[in-house]
Design a protein around this motif. Structure first.
Motif, PDB file in Angstrom:
ATOM      1  N   VAL A 301       0.843  -1.196   0.000  1.00 48.03           N
ATOM      2  CA  VAL A 301       0.000   0.000   0.000  1.00 48.03           C
ATOM      3  C   VAL A 301       0.881   1.250   0.000  1.00 48.03           C
ATOM      4  CG1 VAL A 301      -1.673   1.336   1.332  1.00 48.03           C
ATOM      5  CG2 VAL A 301      -1.962  -1.128   1.095  1.00 48.03           C
ATOM      6  N   GLN A 302       1.962   1.212   0.769  1.00 47.12           N
ATOM      7  CA  GLN A 302       2.869   2.365   0.815  1.00 47.12           C
ATOM      8  C   GLN A 302       3.522   2.604  -0.549  1.00 47.12           C
ATOM      9  OE1 GLN A 302       6.138   1.974   3.561  1.00 47.12           O
ATOM     10  NE2 GLN A 302       6.551   4.166   3.570  1.00 47.12           N
ATOM     11  N   VAL A 303       3.924   1.523  -1.233  1.00 42.68           N
ATOM     12  CA  VAL A 303       4.512   1.672  -2.567  1.00 42.68           C
ATOM     13  C   VAL A 303       3.485   2.244  -3.539  1.00 42.68           C
ATOM     14  CG1 VAL A 303       5.470   0.420  -4.537  1.00 42.68           C
ATOM     15  CG2 VAL A 303       6.215  -0.155  -2.227  1.00 42.68           C
ATOM     16  N   ALA A 304       2.242   1.749  -3.468  1.00 38.94           N
ATOM     17  CA  ALA A 304       1.183   2.268  -4.341  1.00 38.94           C
ATOM     18  C   ALA A 304       0.943   3.751  -4.072  1.00 38.94           C
ATOM     19  CB  ALA A 304      -0.105   1.467  -4.128  1.00 38.94           C
ATOM     20  N   THR A 305       1.016   4.150  -2.806  1.00 39.38           N
ATOM     21  CA  THR A 305       0.849   5.562  -2.451  1.00 39.38           C
ATOM     22  C   THR A 305       1.935   6.418  -3.095  1.00 39.38           C
ATOM     23  OG1 THR A 305      -0.140   4.937  -0.319  1.00 39.38           O
ATOM     24  CG2 THR A 305       0.704   7.187  -0.529  1.00 39.38           C
ATOM     25  N   LEU A 306       3.190   5.990  -2.952  1.00 39.29           N
ATOM     26  CA  LEU A 306       4.315   6.745  -3.512  1.00 39.29           C
ATOM     27  C   LEU A 306       4.240   6.801  -5.034  1.00 39.29           C
ATOM     28  CD1 LEU A 306       7.203   5.413  -1.226  1.00 39.29           C
ATOM     29  CD2 LEU A 306       6.124   7.670  -1.146  1.00 39.29           C
ATOM     30  N   LEU A 307       3.816   5.696  -5.649  1.00 42.89           N
ATOM     31  CA  LEU A 307       3.728   5.670  -7.110  1.00 42.89           C
ATOM     32  C   LEU A 307       2.674   6.655  -7.605  1.00 42.89           C
ATOM     33  CD1 LEU A 307       4.536   4.370  -9.810  1.00 42.89           C
ATOM     34  CD2 LEU A 307       2.707   2.713  -9.445  1.00 42.89           C
ATOM     35  N   ASN A 308       1.522   6.694  -6.946  1.00 45.32           N
ATOM     36  CA  ASN A 308       0.468   7.619  -7.367  1.00 45.32           C
ATOM     37  C   ASN A 308       0.869   9.069  -7.128  1.00 45.32           C
ATOM     38  OD1 ASN A 308      -2.315   6.418  -8.285  1.00 45.32           O
ATOM     39  ND2 ASN A 308      -1.474   4.971  -6.801  1.00 45.32           N
ATOM     40  N   LEU A 309       1.567   9.339  -6.027  1.00 40.41           N
ATOM     41  CA  LEU A 309       2.059  10.699  -5.802  1.00 40.41           C
ATOM     42  C   LEU A 309       3.045  11.105  -6.896  1.00 40.41           C
ATOM     43  CD1 LEU A 309       2.697  11.055  -1.948  1.00 40.41           C
ATOM     44  CD2 LEU A 309       1.036  12.294  -3.339  1.00 40.41           C
ATOM     45  N   SER A 310       3.945  10.188  -7.249  1.00 37.79           N
ATOM     46  CA  SER A 310       4.932  10.485  -8.287  1.00 37.79           C
ATOM     47  C   SER A 310       4.254  10.737  -9.629  1.00 37.79           C
ATOM     48  CB  SER A 310       5.927   9.322  -8.416  1.00 37.79           C
ATOM     49  OG  SER A 310       6.650   9.140  -7.218  1.00 37.79           O
ATOM     50  N   LEU A 311       3.248   9.917  -9.967  1.00 34.03           N
ATOM     51  CA  LEU A 311       2.524  10.117 -11.221  1.00 34.03           C
ATOM     52  C   LEU A 311       1.817  11.472 -11.244  1.00 34.03           C
ATOM     53  CD1 LEU A 311       0.940   6.593 -11.882  1.00 34.03           C
ATOM     54  CD2 LEU A 311       2.686   7.755 -13.259  1.00 34.03           C
ATOM     55  N   ALA A 312       1.203  11.821 -10.118  1.00 35.87           N
ATOM     56  CA  ALA A 312       0.490  13.099 -10.049  1.00 35.87           C
ATOM     57  C   ALA A 312       1.442  14.264 -10.248  1.00 35.87           C
ATOM     58  CB  ALA A 312      -0.231  13.214  -8.708  1.00 35.87           C
ATOM     59  N   PHE A 313       2.542  14.274  -9.511  1.00 39.56           N
ATOM     60  CA  PHE A 313       3.481  15.397  -9.593  1.00 39.56           C
ATOM     61  C   PHE A 313       4.179  15.444 -10.950  1.00 39.56           C
ATOM     62  CE2 PHE A 313       3.819  15.042  -4.745  1.00 39.56           C
ATOM     63  CZ  PHE A 313       2.883  16.050  -4.572  1.00 39.56           C
ATOM     64  N   PHE A 314       4.569  14.284 -11.486  1.00 36.25           N
ATOM     65  CA  PHE A 314       5.269  14.268 -12.768  1.00 36.25           C
ATOM     66  C   PHE A 314       4.369  14.786 -13.884  1.00 36.25           C
ATOM     67  CE2 PHE A 314       6.647  12.088 -16.708  1.00 36.25           C
ATOM     68  CZ  PHE A 314       7.923  12.628 -16.795  1.00 36.25           C
ATOM     69  N   ASN A 315       3.105  14.329 -13.909  1.00 33.93           N
ATOM     70  CA  ASN A 315       2.196  14.763 -14.967  1.00 33.93           C
ATOM     71  C   ASN A 315       1.833  16.231 -14.858  1.00 33.93           C
ATOM     72  OD1 ASN A 315       1.108  12.603 -16.945  1.00 33.93           O
ATOM     73  ND2 ASN A 315       1.255  11.525 -14.991  1.00 33.93           N
ATOM     74  N   LEU A 316       1.970  16.817 -13.669  1.00 33.56           N
ATOM     75  CA  LEU A 316       1.667  18.239 -13.496  1.00 33.56           C
ATOM     76  C   LEU A 316       2.848  19.139 -13.858  1.00 33.56           C
ATOM     77  CD1 LEU A 316      -0.466  18.285 -10.224  1.00 33.56           C
ATOM     78  CD2 LEU A 316      -1.219  18.863 -12.548  1.00 33.56           C
ATOM     79  N   MET A 317       4.013  18.553 -14.148  1.00 32.22           N
ATOM     80  CA  MET A 317       5.151  19.380 -14.513  1.00 32.22           C
ATOM     81  C   MET A 317       4.871  20.104 -15.834  1.00 32.22           C
ATOM     82  SD  MET A 317       8.609  17.414 -13.390  1.00 32.22           S
ATOM     83  CE  MET A 317       9.011  17.324 -11.652  1.00 32.22           C
ATOM     84  N   PRO A 318       5.274  21.376 -15.932  1.00 36.33           N
ATOM     85  CA  PRO A 318       4.959  22.172 -17.129  1.00 36.33           C
ATOM     86  C   PRO A 318       5.821  21.803 -18.324  1.00 36.33           C
ATOM     87  CG  PRO A 318       6.290  23.460 -15.598  1.00 36.33           C
ATOM     88  CD  PRO A 318       5.992  22.155 -14.904  1.00 36.33           C
ATOM     89  N   ILE A 319       5.803  20.527 -18.689  1.00 35.06           N
ATOM     90  CA  ILE A 319       6.555  20.042 -19.847  1.00 35.06           C
ATOM     91  C   ILE A 319       5.562  19.753 -20.965  1.00 35.06           C
ATOM     92  CG2 ILE A 319       8.078  18.231 -20.730  1.00 35.06           C
ATOM     93  CD1 ILE A 319       9.028  17.767 -17.867  1.00 35.06           C
TER      94      ILE A 319
END
Length: 372
Positions: A301-319
């Motif tokens: 569950v902790q790994v899934a949490t970190l993965l979803n946070l990373s996906l959210a932040f990465f996709n929000l990058m202004p690239i």
């Protein structure tokens, strides 16, 4: 040892299955949010795919072709009016319907929905974890284990002891350790870098005990170890308290995530293939999931949490090419009073997409290179 033998040594079948499940669910919900916000505004969605590459399964439902593709490395939704339309002369032309006709706020809502879904999923998983397991207390250090015949055992420390004060001062909420901000319980490590007389005040089954000891950090050039394994104490939490704590943890993680991605971009630009513990590729992610699967369901569950946070932040990058980059282009068009030209937007998105693809290739190559 060959590459495949090295790979088999760090990955497990269960770990691979859990990796596909965790990434698949995160991707499906991300794209489902894009789909839902587009349909809510009356925009058609031509196709919805989990996975990339060749389609292995497809089914038509409610005007959308639902696909399962061969490569489990992402997904996509084909929203009407986002891609150029072929003209009668074979030359691509700007789209004139669907997404293209939405107001700026409507476009941003569609683009923001995916990363926001991953963020909310991470918040939900954290809330569930904190409710079930308690909330970490940054100002209390719990001793999880004591090494036999160590200085800690001779001092009288026991597993389950909670260090509440050091040298007569309560442990603060936050400290600076090796020049970086850290939770207060990490001050235990900082204390053990200083020679002299120290006092640990511990809570032992509700009783306060003071343990005094003389400490020398190094002997004959060798670093001395106290002999304890410790971490933050855990306090029971109600559902509302766990929810609030989840948002606090997320806010605190933002600078660390940004720093990690900045480090990745720096390594990419300098072609530095050395391993970075803060950012993992597909093999590194599967390795982490394999290790978590051996520990407990809560570790997964902790790994899934970190993965979803990373996906959210990465996709929000202004690239350009990512959701954040597309949102930036919409905002730029709103500020200018008119959108960018079709040619400008296509060129920017193409360059951004190429950058993201090269970055993904770099991450995979760096991931694989450590086995050679």
């Amino acid at each position: 040892m060959s590459f495949f033998q090295s790979l088999a040594a760090v990955l497990t079948p269960a770990g691979l299955i859990w990796t596909l499940l965790i990434i698949g669910i995160a991707t499906f919900l991300h794209e489902l949010a894009h789909y839902a916000l587009a349909r809510w505004q009356g925009v058609a969605v031509k196709s919805f795919s989990v996975g990339m590459g060749p389609v292995v399964f497809r089914r038509e439902w409610r005007g959308t072709e639902w696909r399962l593709s061969l490569l489990p490395i992402g997904g996509y939704v084909e929203i009407d009016g986002m891609a150029p339309e072929p003209g009668e002369d074979g030359v691509a032309r700007p789209p004139q319907r669907g997404f293209a006709r939405l107001p700026a706020w409507g476009k941003i809502a569609v683009l923001l929905a995916g990363p926001l879904m991953n963020l909310l999923l991470a918040i939900g998983l954290m809330t569930m974890t904190f409710t079930a397991q308690g909330v970490p207390a940054p100002d209390r250090a719990r001793i999880e284990s004591v090494v036999a015949d160590s200085a800690a055992q001779r001092l009288g420390l026991r597993a389950g002891d909670v260090i509440t004060a050091i040298d007569g001062r309560d442990i603060p909420q936050t400290v600076t350790v090796q020049g970086r901000p850290a939770a207060g319980w990490e001050s235990v490590r900082d204390t053990l870098t200083r020679a002299g007389t120290h006092v640990f005040t511990v809570d032992r089954a509700g009783q306060q005990v003071d343990l005094t000891f003389e400490w020398t950090p190094t002997v004959n050039g060798e670093r001395q170890l106290l002999g304890i394994r410790y971490g933050p104490d855990v306090m029971p939490a109600t559902l509302p308290a766990a929810f609030v704590r989840s948002w606090q943890v997320t806010a605190q993680a933002v600078p660390q995530v940004v720093q990690s991605f900045a480090g990745l971009f720096s390594r990419f630009l300098t072609l530095d293939l050395s391993r970075d513990e803060n950012v993992s590729g597909p093999i590194g992610t599967a390795e982490i999931v394999s290790q978590a699967a051996r520990v407990s369901p809560w570790a997964l569950v902790q790994v899934a949490t970190l993965l979803n946070l990373s996906l959210a932040f990465f996709n929000l990058m202004p690239i350009p090419g990512l959701d954040g980059g597309r949102i930036l282009l919409v905002l730029v068009g709103s500020l200018r009073g008119r959108p960018l030209s079709f040619a400008q937007e296509q060129a920017i998105n193409l360059a951004g997409f190429a950058f993201v693809m090269l970055l993904m290739v770099f991450v995979v190559v760096r991931d694989v290179s450590r086995f050679f």
